[in-house]
Design a protein around this motif. Structure first.
Motif, PDB file in Angstrom:
ATOM      1  N   LEU B  54       0.832  -1.199   0.000  1.00 23.88           N
ATOM      2  CA  LEU B  54       0.000   0.000   0.000  1.00 23.88           C
ATOM      3  C   LEU B  54       0.866   1.250   0.000  1.00 23.88           C
ATOM      4  O   LEU B  54       1.918   1.288   0.640  1.00 23.88           O
ATOM      5  CB  LEU B  54      -0.869   0.045   1.265  1.00 23.88           C
ATOM      6  N   ASN B  56       1.088   5.090   1.371  1.00 22.93           N
ATOM      7  CA  ASN B  56       0.566   5.533   2.677  1.00 22.93           C
ATOM      8  C   ASN B  56      -0.665   6.418   2.549  1.00 22.93           C
ATOM      9  O   ASN B  56      -1.294   6.752   3.546  1.00 22.93           O
ATOM     10  CB  ASN B  56       1.667   6.173   3.534  1.00 22.93           C
ATOM     11  N   ASP B  58      -3.147   5.212   0.558  1.00 26.46           N
ATOM     12  CA  ASP B  58      -4.211   4.254   0.250  1.00 26.46           C
ATOM     13  C   ASP B  58      -5.076   4.011   1.491  1.00 26.46           C
ATOM     14  O   ASP B  58      -4.581   4.003   2.613  1.00 26.46           O
ATOM     15  CB  ASP B  58      -3.612   2.907  -0.180  1.00 26.46           C
ATOM     16  N   VAL B  60      -6.620   1.725   3.935  1.00 25.89           N
ATOM     17  CA  VAL B  60      -6.488   0.324   4.357  1.00 25.89           C
ATOM     18  C   VAL B  60      -7.845  -0.361   4.422  1.00 25.89           C
ATOM     19  O   VAL B  60      -7.959  -1.574   4.278  1.00 25.89           O
ATOM     20  CB  VAL B  60      -5.833   0.171   5.750  1.00 25.89           C
ATOM     21  N   VAL B  73       1.315  -7.675   4.066  1.00 22.20           N
ATOM     22  CA  VAL B  73       0.946  -6.311   3.689  1.00 22.20           C
ATOM     23  C   VAL B  73       2.191  -5.463   3.905  1.00 22.20           C
ATOM     24  O   VAL B  73       2.809  -5.513   4.980  1.00 22.20           O
ATOM     25  CB  VAL B  73      -0.237  -5.768   4.508  1.00 22.20           C
ATOM     26  N   LEU B  75       3.719  -1.721   4.047  1.00 28.90           N
ATOM     27  CA  LEU B  75       3.360  -0.309   4.202  1.00 28.90           C
ATOM     28  C   LEU B  75       4.606   0.531   3.985  1.00 28.90           C
ATOM     29  O   LEU B  75       5.685   0.191   4.462  1.00 28.90           O
ATOM     30  CB  LEU B  75       2.775  -0.055   5.598  1.00 28.90           C
ATOM     31  N   GLN B  88      -2.115   3.316   9.452  1.00 24.07           N
ATOM     32  CA  GLN B  88      -2.539   2.176   8.617  1.00 24.07           C
ATOM     33  C   GLN B  88      -2.258   0.855   9.337  1.00 24.07           C
ATOM     34  O   GLN B  88      -3.094  -0.050   9.355  1.00 24.07           O
ATOM     35  CB  GLN B  88      -1.779   2.190   7.282  1.00 24.07           C
ATOM     36  N   LEU B  92      -4.991  -1.961  10.487  1.00 26.00           N
ATOM     37  CA  LEU B  92      -4.909  -3.334   9.958  1.00 26.00           C
ATOM     38  C   LEU B  92      -4.872  -4.359  11.091  1.00 26.00           C
ATOM     39  O   LEU B  92      -5.605  -5.341  11.095  1.00 26.00           O
ATOM     40  CB  LEU B  92      -3.651  -3.495   9.104  1.00 26.00           C
ATOM     41  N   TYR B  98      -5.863  -8.179  10.918  1.00 28.61           N
ATOM     42  CA  TYR B  98      -4.877  -8.770  10.018  1.00 28.61           C
ATOM     43  C   TYR B  98      -3.772  -9.464  10.827  1.00 28.61           C
ATOM     44  O   TYR B  98      -3.195  -8.872  11.734  1.00 28.61           O
ATOM     45  CB  TYR B  98      -4.294  -7.684   9.120  1.00 28.61           C
TER      46      TYR B  98
END
Lengths: 104, 187, 557
Positions: B54, B56, B58, B60, B73, B75, B88, B92, B98
């Motif tokens: 991703l 920063n 985007d 999440v 994932v 970051l 983020q 997550l 996550y």
């Protein structure tokens, strides 16, 4: 009247990393606290060369910059801007008034 | 760029795919969020683990339904001073649950590690000298934390209570700090 | 040493401080060894309060909620002597700045601070800064609840917050517990105002997006009423929205006020409330026991009964006009009969505003021990406050402060000037502030005249970052640089009194440095000629407008 801030003469200055003290690059490539011992560049190209040399000697200093100065007939250097005058010669007032230290 | 986990330097088995690169049939691949969105079904149909990288900026939240399908994932920190990825990471881990690898990429420096670990990062790309040693000591640099975060540590305010709150993801505090009694405090 | 009547560190707080110092010591070592670049090191030193100014490093020490014990103030004096040049500067944000610190000494200086449970953590950098409070907290007669309880709760939560240590920009929080706001809550990134609602519940009004600086804005109400135990959840929600969406492309547009301005307060509220809804009743909800444990530490000192009317005080009022004036301006009501709140003016005529020598700090500490339960406050007007002085002791306190040069009866008057350090110290400044303040305070030194002029707040900043709060001065003075020459732009009508927070209006073209005194003199003369019954300078300005002031000033300079 507005002064010419660009100036023709330039010296390289910085703050010493270890204590923040204002320093100038001298002809020998050493950092000195004495503005009068600073190496002077006499044109733009000379300024660029000076800045390069300052960068090469930049390990123990921070916030490198070129400072515009004037030189009088006796060769005494004086920064053009008020900021640089203050950096070169310190506070423009007494830091602590005499009364303030009287109490003990 | 060397990859670190708290155990030390590890091999990076992931293939980072640019959006115009062909997806290999198997093996772990890391794709952008754009690609994930565009080719989600195809990516899930292939063999091999999937990771999403991703930016920063985007959201999440767009991974909300998929966190259990992802193994990585990543970051990004475009500059170490740009702290958006900390939020983020917490979202997550804490909100979306996550559980896979959470990797910090970009400008990753050792002095950020105590913060990154608390936000749930567990893998780090960095080329800073001394990074492995710093990582090994980062979790114990501070014996005290003042906030709940994503590392399961008990904030001091709860250690101070006469009947400390013990929740699933909060282990008991240091020795002698907590009773074994489980108390609910206004949750 | 007397007991303190505010938060006392426990072993957890002390452990964190000592671990933080060890970390900082290692970071300084790595920087000096060349293992860290200046770019990498800068945010590390800044979040430990260490700036690089024109001539040296400056250490900004937090005085959380402006409250100090005499023991702490003595330690500050000792540190100022040992690691600095024997004086310090109290700032508008309840910090103390030491101007001549060496990088190599900085870890030892902060270790010395930790000996008295103080620190410089998060006094700079893009983090949540030292949380400020009403300097009369715990003593004020109009207080609903002591805001320092909440400042301490926020201090702990914000310290080394893992998610909010690399925010788009600095973040300042202020809390007031009184309807008469003395903490300027509408000009902070977040201002919190404790109030009691119709159902007799005390909670917070949450104000967001205020601030001075380059783009001054008055904060907007994000939430009318927040239950107290949800404070941290709501703050975390707000900070998260800011951390994610605040601008990072332009230094001057990265404060939360710009985000609120660009997306609108309604959208900001919607985003924060959505985030808060996820966190409400979660791990950040404050247990009643936690709040009570901290509140207990702020329990007011057990003040013995002292007489409310004292013959000696009345007699001295008659024999010493300066004492009578001092009672009027520098002494405020206390919640307990027989007591008063005394403000020691750090603005003697001609002195740099807010500066105190180590000897003066020790002197104030002695006075606090003898007459104020060993407690001192730092006000955002850069003065020191003795919060619990018996009426009976007022003559002795006045004399003792007089010996230090801190008994000037000028609180709220024209020489009670707020000034930033300006170009003499600061790397950001465009013009000097302190010499301007000195000239003004010498010119208006006569105390009786100051009382005749009445309440008039002059605030001076040396650049548009507005550390001297010029936007909210009755007379604001902003130093600008025009082709290497210092000029000063005047503005009128700013205010920070609650309900009346207003930004000043620029008077006209900037004036030369040597004309500032004349210009202010003309402003005062215009006011004196036009003032109505009981009107302060700012009231007259509001009634008659800019024009009469403008004409007079530009005719004179």
């Amino acid at each position: 009247m507005a002064k010419n801030l660009a100036g023709d003469l330039l010296v390289a200055s910085a703050n010493r990393l270890v204590d923040g003290v204002v320093v100038y690059l001298d002809d020998a490539g050493q950092w000195t606290t004495e503005l009068q011992r600073a190496a002077v560049a006499r044109d733009k190209r000379g300024g660029e060369i000076l800045l390069e040399r300052a960068r090469a000697e930049g390990f123990g200093v921070v916030d490198l910059l070129l400072v515009a100065v004037t030189e009088d007939v006796e060769g005494v250097l004086e920064p053009v801007s008020l900021r640089e005058k203050i950096r070169a010669s310190g506070l423009t007032f007494d830091a602590i008034a005499a009364e303030a230290v009287r109490y003990a | 760029m060397p990859l670190f986990r708290e155990t030390g330097v590890v091999d990076d088995v992931w293939t980072k795919l640019a959006d115009d690169q062909t997806v290999p049939a198997d093996g772990p691949v890391l794709v952008s969020l754009t690609r994930w969105r565009g080719a989600r079904a195809a990516l899930l149909a292939r063999r091999g683990p999937i990771g999403v990288a991703l930016a920063n900026s985007d959201a999440v939240e767009s991974l909300a339904g998929d966190v259990s399908r992802l193994d990585l994932v990543a970051l990004h920190f475009p500059k170490f001073s740009d702290g958006r990825a900390y939020s983020q990471a917490r979202l997550l881990r804490g909100r979306m649950g996550y559980g896979g690898e959470l990797r910090a990429t970009g400008s990753v420096l050792r002095d950020q590690l105590p913060f990154m670990l608390r936000c749930g990062f567990d893998a780090f790309e960095s080329d800073q000298p001394g990074f492995a040693d710093a990582l090994a000591g980062a979790r114990t640099l501070f014996s005290v934390v003042y906030q709940p975060a994503e590392d399961g540590r008990t904030p001091v305010s709860f250690l101070r209570l006469s009947s400390p709150v013990i929740r699933g993801r909060w282990p008991a505090g240091p020795e002698g700090e907590s009773s074994s009694e489980v108390t609910n405090y206004n949750y | 040493m007397p007991d303190t009547y505010f938060y006392r560190y426990d072993r957890y707080d002390r452990a964190l401080l000592s671990e933080r110092i060890a970390q900082f010591r290692d970071q300084v070592r790595r920087r000096l060894a060349g293992e860290l670049t200046e770019e990498q090191f800068k945010p590390l030193r800044l979040t430990n309060g260490l700036y690089l100014q024109l001539h040296a490093y400056m250490l900004r020490i937090a005085i959380p909620y402006g409250t100090l014990s005499s023991r702490q103030l003595r330690k500050l004096a000792e540190i100022a002597r040992k690691y600095d040049r024997g004086y310090g500067h109290f700032t508008t944000r309840q910090n103390l700045q030491l101007n001549w610190i060496k990088l190599e000494d900085a870890p030892d200086a902060v270790a010395a601070l930790a000996e008295v449970d103080m620190h410089s953590i998060q006094t700079s950098g893009n983090v949540i800064r030292n949380v400020t409070a009403d300097h009369f907290a715990g003593a004020a007669i109009d207080e609903i609840e002591d805001p320092r309880i909440w400042c301490e709760i926020v201090r702990q939560w914000s310290t080394l917050h893992p998610e909010f240590s690399f925010l788009p920009r600095k973040f300042k929080i202020a809390i007031t517990g009184s309807p008469n706001d003395r903490a300027a809550v509408r000009v902070h990134d977040i201002g919190l105002r404790l109030w009691c609602n119709e159902r007799r519940k005390v909670g917070f009004e949450v104000i967001v997006g205020g601030g001075l600086g380059r783009t001054p804005m008055i904060g907007k109400t994000l939430r009318e009423f927040l239950p107290k135990d949800e404070l941290l959840a709501y703050l975390e929600a707000t900070l998260r929205v800011y951390n994610r969406y605040g601008r990072r492309d332009n230094l001057y547009k990265s404060r939360i006020k710009i985000l609120v301005h660009e997306i609108g307060v309604e959208k900001m509220r919607e985003d924060v409330e959505a985030e808060y809804a996820e966190m409400k009743d979660g791990a950040l909800k404050l247990p009643a026991e936690t709040i009570e444990a901290i509140a207990r530490q702020f329990a007011p000192p057990p003040l013995p009964h002292r007489p409310a009317a004292v013959a000696e005080v009345e007699a001295l009022k008659l024999s010493e006009p300066n004492f009578a004036l001092w009672l009027k301006s520098n002494v405020a009501s206390h919640r307990m009969a027989g007591y008063r709140i005394v403000t020691a003016s750090l603005k003697p005529a001609g002195a740099p505003p807010g500066d105190a020598s180590a000897a003066q700090m020790e002197g104030v500490a002695d006075i606090a021990d003898s007459y104020s339960q060993g407690e001192i406050r730092v006000s955002h007007e850069q003065n020191l406050v003795l919060p619990h002085v018996a009426v009976e002791d007022l003559p002795a306190v006045w004399r003792a402060l007089g010996q230090l040069g801190f008994a000037e009866a000028n609180l709220g008057k024209i020489t009670d000037i707020i000034a930033c350090p300006g170009l003499d110290y600061c790397a950001l400044a465009n013009a000097r502030s302190i010499p301007v303040a000195q000239r003004l305070s010498r010119h208006f030194a006569e105390i009786a005249r100051q009382h005749d002029i009445g309440d008039l707040k002059i605030k001076i900043s040396g650049c548009i970052n507005a550390c001297g709060h010029h936007h909210v001065g009755h007379i604001g003075i902003l130093g600008v640089d025009k082709n290497g020459v210092e000029l000063y732009q005047l503005s009128l009508g700013g205010d920070v009194d609650f309900g009346k927070t207003a930004l000043g209006t620029i008077l006209g073209p900037a004036v030369a440095a040597d004309k500032v005194v004349e210009a202010v003199d003309s402003l005062v003369a215009t006011y004196l000629e036009n003032r109505g019954e009981g009107e302060r300078f700012v009231d007259t300005f509001r009634r008659i407008g800019l024009q009469p002031f403008k004409e007079r000033v530009y005719a004179a300079v």
